[in-house]
Structures are given as structure tokens and as C-alpha cells.
Write a protein that holds these residues in place. Sequence first.
Motif, mmCIF file in Angstrom:
data_model
loop_
_atom_site.group_PDB
_atom_site.id
_atom_site.type_symbol
_atom_site.label_atom_id
_atom_site.label_comp_id
_atom_site.label_asym_id
_atom_site.label_seq_id
_atom_site.Cartn_x
_atom_site.Cartn_y
_atom_site.Cartn_z
ATOM 1 N N ARG A 400 0.832 -1.202 0.000
ATOM 2 C CA ARG A 400 0.000 0.000 0.000
ATOM 3 C C ARG A 400 0.871 1.258 0.000
ATOM 4 N NH1 ARG A 400 -4.921 -2.265 1.060
ATOM 5 N NH2 ARG A 400 -6.110 -0.369 1.399
ATOM 6 N N LEU A 401 1.780 1.289 -0.959
ATOM 7 C CA LEU A 401 2.699 2.432 -1.042
ATOM 8 C C LEU A 401 1.960 3.640 -1.583
ATOM 9 C CD1 LEU A 401 5.811 0.648 -2.543
ATOM 10 C CD2 LEU A 401 5.581 1.550 -0.242
ATOM 11 N N PHE A 402 2.310 4.798 -1.100
ATOM 12 C CA PHE A 402 1.785 6.017 -1.688
ATOM 13 C C PHE A 402 2.860 7.098 -1.683
ATOM 14 C CE2 PHE A 402 0.782 8.628 2.144
ATOM 15 C CZ PHE A 402 1.122 7.681 3.102
ATOM 16 N N HIS A 403 2.678 8.068 -2.543
ATOM 17 C CA HIS A 403 3.712 9.062 -2.773
ATOM 18 C C HIS A 403 3.202 10.434 -2.346
ATOM 19 C CE1 HIS A 403 5.767 11.769 -5.957
ATOM 20 N NE2 HIS A 403 6.372 11.863 -4.801
ATOM 21 N N VAL A 415 -0.840 14.234 -1.868
ATOM 22 C CA VAL A 415 -0.705 12.828 -2.196
ATOM 23 C C VAL A 415 -0.760 12.741 -3.711
ATOM 24 C CG1 VAL A 415 -1.719 10.550 -1.978
ATOM 25 C CG2 VAL A 415 -1.863 12.167 -0.080
ATOM 26 N N SER A 416 0.367 12.444 -4.350
ATOM 27 C CA SER A 416 0.342 12.529 -5.806
ATOM 28 C C SER A 416 0.195 11.173 -6.466
ATOM 29 C CB SER A 416 1.579 13.245 -6.328
ATOM 30 O OG SER A 416 2.708 12.507 -5.970
ATOM 31 N N ALA A 417 0.358 10.100 -5.717
ATOM 32 C CA ALA A 417 0.105 8.788 -6.310
ATOM 33 C C ALA A 417 -0.208 7.793 -5.210
ATOM 34 C CB ALA A 417 1.313 8.313 -7.109
ATOM 35 N N ILE A 418 -1.109 6.879 -5.466
ATOM 36 C CA ILE A 418 -1.349 5.782 -4.539
ATOM 37 C C ILE A 418 -1.270 4.479 -5.328
ATOM 38 C CG2 ILE A 418 -2.781 7.183 -3.012
ATOM 39 C CD1 ILE A 418 -5.155 5.460 -4.222
ATOM 40 N N HIS A 419 -1.585 3.370 -4.660
ATOM 41 C CA HIS A 419 -1.390 2.069 -5.295
ATOM 42 C C HIS A 419 -2.525 1.772 -6.274
ATOM 43 C CE1 HIS A 419 -3.602 1.742 -1.539
ATOM 44 N NE2 HIS A 419 -4.230 0.692 -2.034
ATOM 45 N N ARG A 422 -2.983 4.331 -12.061
ATOM 46 C CA ARG A 422 -2.317 5.555 -12.501
ATOM 47 C C ARG A 422 -1.065 5.855 -11.696
ATOM 48 N NH1 ARG A 422 -5.875 10.369 -13.488
ATOM 49 N NH2 ARG A 422 -5.665 10.640 -11.248
ATOM 50 N N ILE A 427 5.050 5.786 -8.397
ATOM 51 C CA ILE A 427 5.569 5.290 -7.117
ATOM 52 C C ILE A 427 6.881 4.547 -7.331
ATOM 53 C CG2 ILE A 427 5.159 3.539 -5.360
ATOM 54 C CD1 ILE A 427 2.279 4.458 -5.299
ATOM 55 N N LEU B 73 8.259 11.705 -0.963
ATOM 56 C CA LEU B 73 8.330 10.602 -0.014
ATOM 57 C C LEU B 73 7.464 9.466 -0.506
ATOM 58 C CD1 LEU B 73 7.626 12.707 3.179
ATOM 59 C CD2 LEU B 73 9.848 11.964 2.344
ATOM 60 N N LEU B 75 5.821 6.168 1.098
ATOM 61 C CA LEU B 75 5.601 5.561 2.410
ATOM 62 C C LEU B 75 4.718 4.327 2.270
ATOM 63 C CD1 LEU B 75 4.689 8.852 4.303
ATOM 64 C CD2 LEU B 75 6.888 7.704 4.283
ATOM 65 N N ASP B 85 -5.250 14.093 -2.777
ATOM 66 C CA ASP B 85 -5.572 14.553 -1.423
ATOM 67 C C ASP B 85 -4.534 15.553 -0.944
ATOM 68 O OD1 ASP B 85 -7.796 13.120 -1.186
ATOM 69 O OD2 ASP B 85 -7.044 11.657 0.278
#
Lengths: 515, 438
Positions: A400-403, A415-419, A422, A427, B73, B75, B85
Motif C-alpha cells: 500500500r505504497l503512496f507518494h 498525495v500525488s500517487a497511490i497504489h 495511474r 511510485i 516521499l 511511504l 488529497d
Amino acid sequence: MTTIAGADDLLFQGNDWDFSTIQRIHDTVADIAEKDLKLSTYPNQIEIITAEQMLDAYASIGMPLFYKHWSFGKRFAQHESVYRKGLMGLAYEIVINSNPCISYIMEENSATMQTLVIAHAAFGHNHFFKNNYQFRQWTDPDGILDYLSFAKAYIASCEERYGHAAVERLLDAAHALMNQGVHRYPGKKSLDLMNEERRERERDAERERMYNDLWRTVPRGPASKRRVLDDRRRALLGLPQENVLYFLEKTAPKLKPWQREILRIVRLIAQYFYPQQQTKVMNEGCATWIHYQIMTTLHERGRIDDGSFLEFLTSHTNVVRQPLYTDPHYSGINPYALGYDMMCDIVRIANEPTEEDRAWFPDLAGRGDATEALKDIWANYRDESFIAQYLSPRLIRKWRLFHIEDDPDKPHLEVSAIHDERGYRNIRRMLARQHDIGRITPDIQVVDVDLDGNRRLMLHHRVLDGGLLEPEEAARVLQHLADLWGYDVLLKEVDPGTLTVLEEHAASARDGVIV
Amino acid sequence: MHIIDRRLNPGGKSFANRQRFLRRAKDLVQRAVRESAKDRGVEDIEQSGEVSIPVDGIREPSFRRAAGGKRDLVLPGNKDYVEGDLIERSPGGKGRGGGSGAGSGDGGEDQFRFVLTREEFLNIFLDDLELPDLAKQRMAEVETHGLRRAGYTTTGSPANLALQRTLQISLARRIALGRPKSAEVEALQRAIAEASVEAEGEEPGVRAALSLELETLERRRARIPYIDPLDLRYRRYEPYPKPVVQAVMFCLMDVSGSMTEGMKDIAKRFFMLLHVFLTRRYKHVDVVFIRHTDRAEEVDEDTFFHSTETGGTLVSSALAEMKRVVAERYDPSAWNIYAAQASDGDNSASDSDRTGQLLSREILPLCQYFAYLEVGDPMGHPLGFMQHSRETSLWHTYAALAAAGAKFEMRRVSRREDIYPVFRQLFQKRGAAQGASP
């Protein structure tokens, strides 16, 4: 494959071990490593040490012999006080990239732990050291121990001849620049004379062929002449030069020969450790994956009992635990966890790929011989390229990495990217970047020397994303640099895009500190 | 595969590094040790202990990126964020995770804590203390002598004959005076023998000339001896004064009813500090405990500190007992004698003169140093005690002595914490500390 289970087949029972146990463990593990995993390793040398000796080894960056300097004493005092309070456990082993490969194992370890440690260090790390291109390119495992013993004796003799204080000041300065003391790219090999001559002849011929008297009449401004001279001077000095210690060793005007030799020692040792800094994830991932394979095989073949296997699993899961970012224990990405998960993921992709994997890793997916694939990866990548290439969407989802983008000009973090679909590439790129040594250590280069004037040395820091140097520390390091150079030093922090100077630091040499 | 057992290797591989570190941080460590000594009981002084020093003097700088600039970062463990967000900046929350990402490490730490061993602690603790008049005493009154080599002499016993030197000088003399070598004589003898064989009776003149030459040589050889008494050299030994490296420490204490447990505790701390100090300076230290009420006796340590006695107070009795013990066991020429007396200052009025005389005439000439510690009641009003000092009878007696001689020092103390500063005042290196002592 022989699978005869029985109490007679157990390598050991209970926690106790002696030298013949260690020998037996090593031979069995070696058998699996060679026959099943087909690893290629240096011969092993296993040394058993006490906790105090482990602390000693910590202080000298794990090396069995090292020159004397107060900073190692400081490190020892620090480790010792933390250890005494019970805040820190000691490592189970330390392994040295040398030939034969030396592994230190602690006497307190139980027999299971010794097995784990031998599998992890004496085979996992050992294989990585021997095969990874970074280590092959930058380190000399045959000579390192001899070199260290030379360095130790040389520095001790300098202390005797020139005094403790002089050597200490020099080492202080050299240590401050240690991160700026490595070559990051292999140098061009100089041509032999014959080739040089041939090329000279060819150049002459070309010049004759192209000769046109008209060029002589083209006016040549003084400015361009000046620039030619500048370029020539820089080329002669080998500038720009990112290896500051190398530059000082070769060109600092006032240093004495013994001082140059010591700079060289510090820089060669820094270079020796350079591959380790950029392969943490891979190195640990490789060793962890190998020890897991070996321990599982041992258990399957009935060579260790269930109790030992559970003990191993406990410590293995501790090692590969990745706390989430909300966890109070979170302290960045755990290289063991990331490395191990990626290795397991690669095995999965090679053996049972999904549709997604086939799209993302066409060469790897369904390939079958996972161990061979891994060995190829271990040999040819470093952390940054490894993550950029092999972090799979599935693993990104699992972790569940996010950037997060932290731009000081904006009021919020974003928050510019999640899992998700897109975000995967973003990431992966960002995580690779976090492990890029070129981004972790600031890019500082010697760019010019004012040879006609006051001999001022000029350096540039190419600023990435507006991250300036910590000014107080920079001033201290620059002072050391000026003392080594012997004249003024100017460091400009330059934005590489616009070439504007964002910040300047200057220092002047103090007389008699070093030169 | 080799297995090597390194456990038996000599330890302390980091010792040299540690020494370099302590030398580097000496001033800081010294200050820290002083600070920590304040909070320690004297029993713990000999223990190892943790000190913390400001990290400033032992910084290892390197080029690092400051916290500013744009950061990215990645995480693990996203729970409910989606792309786009916005997160409020908070100094405590997100920033922490980011700190490790930028690799700022332990840069913010401003204290460096570590453990000193007992040796190191004491060395630093007692570093600038000096036993009073130690050097002077050695020069003036040391009795034992050692012998050491000091060149050559022309006289001496045969056992000390320096053969090599004697032969060197004899060779020089033989060359200078031209003593014929035995090879020359032999060659001449051979020539004579040959001449006699070849020219039997033919030409006697040649033989005669050779014989004459031989005779001259022989005479010369006889006149210039191979070794002359002039050549003889003997190894010379010179006596030198050997410092006395043993000391005895006399602890004198008033144990009459007026000394409370608290006062005894303070005295005990002082004695222990003195003992630690002496053991650092001397190879061998004896301790003699003498307690007194109106009569004095030598006792063992436990009795000295813990049993109580009743009676009046006659300080002179303790001094007399000390004098007796010295006469009996500690020859002042072989022992460095130190004495420390602790008392609440009471003495019966009739004893004052006798005490003063005994001390100045008999005891002080024996001693290297005599320290008197007047203990106040720790429970009492400490400030009041210190300020308008109620002068006790013993203090009054001793004050006159203190003005006269340097071997004698006296201080008052009424609180545990004051022990160490007072001790330092008493033993500070002379010269450096003249101004400090009141």
C-alpha cells in the motif's frame, strides 16, 4: 535428492554447538548452496567472536583491522553505552567483502542462529559480493585486508614521525570529505602509445585534407581565445572533478607526500564501501532470500527439527518486518523487508505470473527458472535500477505504497500517487529515486581553479529540487577543504536548470593547521 | 572452510581509539565528570559511570542536505488517501517520517552520552590535584638510594672492569706509541732463519743486521706493554635518591557523643576520597584508623565508623597515639605520612595548649600534610553555620598553626555536597589555586 528423516540426520539438537557442529552446518549448507541454488561464492572463513569484539568491529566499520582515529573511539563509546543499557541488540554477524570471505559470528548465538547466520552471511552476502557488478568494478576482495594492514601501519608511522596532532587534523579533514572521495564512474582507460600515435596521424591527415586558407582570414576575438585557454586549463587539471579527495591528492599545492598518501588511503577505503551504500536493498534481499531457501530445505530434509525451524521463523519475521508509516517504530523503508519481498515476488512472476505481470514483465513472466533469473538480477543491478525495473504493481498494492509531494512553496502536502493503475509508475520511479545514491549524497564538484590570481578553488553544488546544503555543516567541511587546499575555497550552490547561484559559502585556509 | 576462534584474542582493540577520543574531548569530559561527581556518593566515586558531553566539540561534519527544498516521499501503509488529497502540514506528524527519508539521521542530537571506565573516571576526576609538597619532601628527606650506571672511571674493583673500553684505550696507546706488531716480529724471525739456511757462513753481515733489528723490536715491545695500568677503565655507578613510594594515611576522628551519624558520614566521605587519591599516587598505601574520646585507640575500619563511644574529648590523646604508631611502625624516612583529622571542633579547654604544642612540635615535622576537617551538623542550619562561624575551641587552637605553616590546612564542611569542593581546595595544584582558597 535424499530425504531420509530421522534423529540421526539432525545437524544438532538443542541450543549448544561446538566447532564440529559449525563445520557440519557449514558443509550441509554449502551442499545446498552449490547443488540446489548453484551459488558461486568465495571460500569461507568463519570467525567466532564475543560481544565486546563485536562492538570493536562496529567501531571500525566492521573491518578486522583499521587505522586509529578518535572518531572510531567515539563510535565505540556510543555503541557501548547504548548496548549496556540494553537499548540495542548486536548484530548476529558481520560479513566482510574479502577473499576468503570472512564472517564474524557471535558466541551467544544458538545453534539455529548459527545456521541462519552461516546461510545468510557466508553464502547469501558472499554470493552477492562475488557476483554483483558494483563490487566487481569497485572493490578488490583479494587485496583489501593487505591494503588495510598497510594503511594502518602507514598511518601509525606517520603519527610517530609527524605527531599525533598533525595526523589527526589531516584525517579529520579527509573524513569530512569522505563522501566526496569516490569515483562514481569508471574512468576512461588511457590509450597505449601506438594507438595514440595512429590517431595523431589520422588527425593530421584530416586537417591537411580539410585545409582551406580562407579560415585564416576569419577574425578571432580575444574572448574566444580566453575561453580556449580556460577549457585547456580545466582539461589539464581534469576538471570538473567530482572526486574532491582525488583532486586534492593530485593537485593541492602545499600538501606533503605523506599527506597525499593518507588522503589516498581515506579515499580508497571510501571507494571500497561505495558499492555497499547503493546495494543495501539488493544485498540484504539476496541474503535473506537465500537463507530462507536454505533453512526451509534443511527443515524439509529433516536436518533441523521443528523447534529450530520455529526459532528461525521468529527471527526471520522480525528481520523482514516493515512497520507502516503510522507506526511509532517507523523509520523509513526496511531494506531487508523490501529486498526480500521483491525477491519472492520475482520468483512468483517467473513461476506463476498473472496477466498483469505478463504485461509489465514480458521477459520475466513465466520464465520458469526463477533462481537463474534472480542470479542474473543480483549480478547486474543496484538498488535504484533494481527497484525501477522490478517493483511490481502487486507488491505496490501489498505494501500500500503512496507518494507524497512536499513542496515548501505550497500550503499543503499533496498525495500525488497511490497504489492504483495511474500511480504504479510514479511510485516505482520515486521509490527508486529514494535509493539513488546520486540523490542521497549532494552532487559537489570541483569546477575551476584561479591559477593566475589567488589560487582560489571553486566548487559547485548542483542543487536538486531546491535542497540546499545544511549551512553550518557545510561551513565546517569547507574549512577542512580550505585547510587541505592551502588557499581560499568558494562553494556555489547552483540550480542546474537555470544556472543561477542560490547560495555561496567561502572559507580561507588557516595557517599551519594542515599545510 | 576455516573456523577461527577469536574469542581468546586480546581484547581492547578499540583502546587506542578510545584514548584518542578522550584526549580530543578532554576539556568537555573533565567538565562533565566534575558535574556528575556532585551527584555521586563517595562510595560510587570509584565506580565507572556514564557522562554526557555536548556534541559540539566532537562533531564530524559532512555535506548534507538541509531540511528545505522539494521532497518526494514514498511511504508504506496507505489507509484512506486517494490521489490528489491534500494533507495539512503539522510539525509533529508527517514531518517525522520525512526526516528519515531525507537522511538527516541523528544530526539534531546535542548531547553525547557514553560510559567511562573506573580508571578513566578517576584519572580525569583527580587530574589536577597534587599531593602537597611531594617534590620538596623527596628532594630533601628521601633516605633510600639506588645505583645506576654513569660512565667510566679509572679506579674501581676488578669486578667492574670494563673490558671493551680498556682494550680500546690500550689499542689506541699501542698505535700511538708504535708498538711493533707480533706479525712483524715473526716475519723478521723467519727471515733470519732463511738467511741462516741459505747463506751458511757466506755473508754473516746480513744475518747480524737482521738479528740487530729483531733485538730492537723485542726491546721496544718489552718497553711498551700490551696492557698498561693506564688503560684500565672501570664501570662507574652513581647513587641516586629513590623516591619513597609508600604512604600511610592516618584517619583521626572524634567519636564522642557530640558527633552525630550525619557528621560521621561526612567525615567518612572525606577519608574515602583521600584514600582513593592516595592510592592513585602511591604504589602502597596503609591506612591507620585512630578514634578518640578522652582517650585514643587504634581500631579497624568497621569499629572506626560504626561503634559509638561515650566520654569527654581530648584531642591530644589522638595525636599522642598517632605519634606512638609512627614511632612503632612507620619510619618517616621510608614512609610518606598523611593525616586527616575530622572533628566537630569540641575539645576540653584544658587540652588546647597541649594539643597545639603536640601538633606543631611533634606531629607536623613527621607529616607530609595534615588536613583538619571540621564537620558541622548536616541537619542544622547549614547557611547559618557557614556564615557567622561560631568558632570552636579546636578551630581556635589550629587557626594559629594554619597561619604559620604550609603543611597544615583546615576547612569547615557541613553538607555532603561540599565534601568534594573542599577536598579539591585542599589538594589543588599549588600556584594554580592560590587565589581560590580563602
